[in-house]
Design a protein around this motif. Structure first.
Motif, short mmCIF file in Angstrom:
data_model
loop_
_atom_site.label_atom_id
_atom_site.label_comp_id
_atom_site.label_asym_id
_atom_site.label_seq_id
_atom_site.Cartn_x
_atom_site.Cartn_y
_atom_site.Cartn_z
N ASP A 1 9.35 62.00 28.81
CA ASP A 1 9.31 61.50 27.43
C ASP A 1 10.58 61.88 26.68
OD1 ASP A 1 6.80 60.50 27.93
OD2 ASP A 1 5.76 62.28 27.15
N GLN A 2 11.26 62.96 27.12
CA GLN A 2 12.47 63.41 26.44
C GLN A 2 13.74 62.73 26.98
OE1 GLN A 2 10.27 66.05 27.52
NE2 GLN A 2 9.37 66.22 25.47
N ILE A 3 13.83 62.53 28.30
CA ILE A 3 15.10 62.02 28.86
C ILE A 3 14.92 60.76 29.70
CG2 ILE A 3 16.09 64.34 28.85
CD1 ILE A 3 15.78 64.41 31.86
N GLY A 4 13.72 60.33 29.98
CA GLY A 4 13.52 59.09 30.72
C GLY A 4 13.54 59.28 32.23
N PRO A 5 12.82 58.42 32.97
CA PRO A 5 12.69 58.59 34.42
C PRO A 5 13.99 58.40 35.18
CG PRO A 5 11.67 56.53 33.71
CD PRO A 5 12.01 57.30 32.46
N ASP A 6 14.87 57.50 34.73
CA ASP A 6 16.14 57.29 35.45
C ASP A 6 17.01 58.54 35.40
OD1 ASP A 6 15.61 54.69 36.29
OD2 ASP A 6 16.34 53.83 34.41
N GLN A 7 17.12 59.15 34.22
CA GLN A 7 17.91 60.37 34.09
C GLN A 7 17.25 61.52 34.84
OE1 GLN A 7 18.96 61.45 30.09
NE2 GLN A 7 20.16 63.23 30.73
N CYS A 8 15.90 61.53 34.86
CA CYS A 8 15.18 62.54 35.64
C CYS A 8 15.53 62.45 37.12
CB CYS A 8 13.67 62.37 35.45
SG CYS A 8 13.02 63.00 33.89
N ASP A 9 15.58 61.23 37.64
CA ASP A 9 15.93 61.04 39.05
C ASP A 9 17.36 61.49 39.33
OD1 ASP A 9 13.55 60.15 40.14
OD2 ASP A 9 13.94 58.05 39.72
N ARG A 10 18.29 61.16 38.43
CA ARG A 10 19.68 61.59 38.62
C ARG A 10 19.79 63.11 38.58
NH1 ARG A 10 20.74 57.24 35.12
NH2 ARG A 10 21.08 58.65 33.36
N LEU A 11 19.06 63.72 37.65
CA LEU A 11 19.05 65.18 37.55
C LEU A 11 18.50 65.81 38.82
CD1 LEU A 11 19.23 67.83 35.80
CD2 LEU A 11 16.85 67.36 35.17
N MET A 12 17.39 65.29 39.30
CA MET A 12 16.74 65.84 40.49
C MET A 12 17.64 65.69 41.71
SD MET A 12 13.69 67.21 41.11
CE MET A 12 12.54 67.56 42.46
N THR A 13 18.24 64.52 41.87
CA THR A 13 19.11 64.27 43.02
C THR A 13 20.32 65.19 43.01
OG1 THR A 13 18.41 61.95 43.13
CG2 THR A 13 20.47 62.53 44.23
N THR A 14 20.96 65.32 41.83
CA THR A 14 22.15 66.16 41.73
C THR A 14 21.81 67.62 41.97
OG1 THR A 14 23.08 64.63 40.09
CG2 THR A 14 24.08 66.80 40.24
N LEU A 15 20.72 68.10 41.39
CA LEU A 15 20.34 69.50 41.56
C LEU A 15 19.96 69.81 43.01
CD1 LEU A 15 18.30 70.31 38.32
CD2 LEU A 15 20.49 71.28 39.02
N LEU A 16 19.28 68.87 43.67
CA LEU A 16 18.88 69.10 45.06
C LEU A 16 20.09 69.12 45.99
CD1 LEU A 16 15.54 67.10 45.45
CD2 LEU A 16 15.86 69.57 45.51
N ARG A 17 21.05 68.22 45.75
CA ARG A 17 22.27 68.24 46.56
C ARG A 17 23.02 69.55 46.35
NH1 ARG A 17 24.45 62.07 45.64
NH2 ARG A 17 23.17 61.08 47.24
N SER A 18 23.08 69.97 45.10
CA SER A 18 23.73 71.25 44.80
C SER A 18 22.98 72.40 45.47
CB SER A 18 23.75 71.45 43.28
OG SER A 18 24.27 72.71 42.94
N ARG A 19 21.66 72.34 45.44
CA ARG A 19 20.84 73.39 46.06
C ARG A 19 21.06 73.43 47.57
NH1 ARG A 19 15.46 74.26 48.21
NH2 ARG A 19 14.57 76.19 47.38
N LYS B 1 8.74 73.74 41.14
CA LYS B 1 8.93 73.90 39.70
C LYS B 1 9.80 72.78 39.14
CE LYS B 1 6.69 77.72 38.64
NZ LYS B 1 5.62 77.75 37.62
N LEU B 2 10.87 72.45 39.86
CA LEU B 2 11.77 71.40 39.42
C LEU B 2 11.06 70.05 39.39
CD1 LEU B 2 14.73 71.09 38.59
CD2 LEU B 2 15.28 70.61 40.97
N ALA B 3 10.28 69.76 40.43
CA ALA B 3 9.55 68.49 40.49
C ALA B 3 8.52 68.40 39.36
CB ALA B 3 8.86 68.35 41.84
N MET B 4 7.81 69.49 39.09
CA MET B 4 6.85 69.49 37.99
C MET B 4 7.54 69.28 36.65
SD MET B 4 4.58 72.69 39.39
CE MET B 4 3.55 72.88 37.94
N GLY B 5 8.66 69.97 36.45
CA GLY B 5 9.39 69.82 35.20
C GLY B 5 9.89 68.40 34.99
N VAL B 6 10.43 67.79 36.06
CA VAL B 6 10.94 66.43 35.96
C VAL B 6 9.83 65.45 35.59
CG1 VAL B 6 11.77 64.53 37.41
CG2 VAL B 6 12.98 66.70 37.40
#
Length: 368
Positions: free
Chosen positions: A70-88, A60-65
């Motif tokens: 278009d809203q937050i850009g691919p670089d911020q998407c990668d930072r979000l994904m990395t941070t959330l996965l480390r937290s997970r 779900k997270l990967a699909m959402g990212v």
């Protein structure tokens, strides 16, 4: 996630993940202080339920990212994904470790003077199963056994997907074959499994039914770490993909990955990434010590299910996820490609306890 723009948070997949974590927070904050073993058992039930409920987070997270770029850009998407996965990872490791230690405490062989089970399941007064495990951490992960097990799984999946007439490359192991190190088995099996799967698929797709060149795996042991090099002759990585190798959001195959991810939660009519078949689960369990069998049977692992997905289901997140898992435990993952020839992957595994693990701090989460 609350720092995202409102338009991004209204994405159905991001919203689904947000609601899961919000519900988990509400559930945990209402757990009363633990004073007795009965209280602890109730808490373990909450942990177990939450672990299973959150198996849908990764797809779900990967699909959402992929959808909110278009809203937050691919670089911020990668930072979000990395941070959330480390937290997970942090939360799941703590939860699974507590459940594993609780299972150990409740096992018959935990008590003084009780006969200790051997790996073959028979009782022995001198061989203690807890000597090999501390909760989820297996103290004697054998590099050779791990590679052979992951290679067998990847070979079986590739043969099933491409047909028995396709020639599968042999895996040649070299170096320090008796190397052991402490690690969480599901984490290291996922990383090695993804690397071997990529190499085997690349060689098979390039060579077809002709005799393929072998995949060489070199194991090197040092005092502070273990390095595993996986070398293949599968043609290397395309030039347009190479710059985005470690990205969840970038690359030319965004729409194809999104379509594949959309099929994942429905493959077995569950919200898990992929549901491991009963035979696969039994095969996995039989290769582990008996204490690990008891521990692992009580809650599902999203990594084992991702590792058993069909080869044609390309999700585009195996390498970046593997890198996060490797770096989380103070290791590293690098890949060198010679386009037209093949790839060399270098996995460095730090012996646990020698370095600080890469944890997510509140400051780093707020920086997203």
């Amino acid at each position: 996630m609350q720092t995202l723009p409102y338009s991004a948070l209204t994405n159905e997949h991001i919203g689904h993940v947000y609601e899961l974590y919000y519900a988990a927070f509400e559930r945990f904050r209402k757990v009363p202080e633990i004073h007795t073993l009965v209280d602890n058992d109730k808490f373990c039930s909450v942990l177990n339920h939450t672990l299973k409920e959150h198996l849908s987070v990764i797809p779900k997270l990967a699909m959402g990212v992929l959808e909110i770029q278009d809203q937050i850009g691919p670089d911020q998407c990668d930072r979000l994904m990395t941070t959330l996965l480390r937290s997970r990872i942090s939360r799941r490791v703590i939860a699974e470790q507590h459940l594993a230690l609780n299972e150990t405490f409740n096992s018959p062989w935990h008590f003084p003077n009780a006969p200790k089970p051997k790996r073959d399941g028979t009782a022995s007064a001198t061989t203690a199963a807890e000597d090999d495990f501390i909760g989820e951490i297996f103290l004697k992960c054998n590099a050779k056994d791990l590679v052979e097990k992951c290679a067998a799984t990847a070979t079986s999946l590739v043969t099933k997907a491409y047909g028995s007439d396709v020639a599968v490359p042999k895996i040649i192991l070299q170096g320090h074959l008796d190397t052991t190190f402490p690690y969480i088995p599901s984490h290291i099996e996922y990383i090695i499994g993804e690397l071997l799967r990529n190499s085997i698929q690349a060689v098979v797709e390039q060579k077809g039914t002709t005799e393929p060149p072998p995949i060489e795996v070199l194991i090197c042991e040092a005092q502070q770490h273990v390095i595993i090099r996986i070398s293949d002759q599968g043609g290397g990585i395309d030039r347009d993909i190479l710059p985005h190798l470690w990205s969840f959001a970038k690359g030319p195959r965004r729409h194809k990955r999104l379509r594949n991810l959309a099929t994942v939660p429905r493959l077995k009519a569950t919200m898990q990434e992929l549901e491991v078949s009963k035979s696969q689960t039994q095969s996995h369990a039989s290769s582990m010590p008996s204490s690990a069998n008891e521990i692992s049977k009580n809650y599902a692992s999203s990594l084992s299910s991702l590792s058993s997905r069909p080869p044609e289901l390309r999700l585009g997140m195996g390498l970046p996820m593997s890198k996060i898992y490797a770096e989380y435990w103070a290791g590293s993952l690098e890949l060198h490609s010679l386009e037209g020839y093949g790839c060399d992957a270098f996995l460095q595994i730090s012996r646990l306890g020698n370095k600080n693990e890469v944890l997510s701090t509140r400051a780093s989460m707020d920086a997203v």
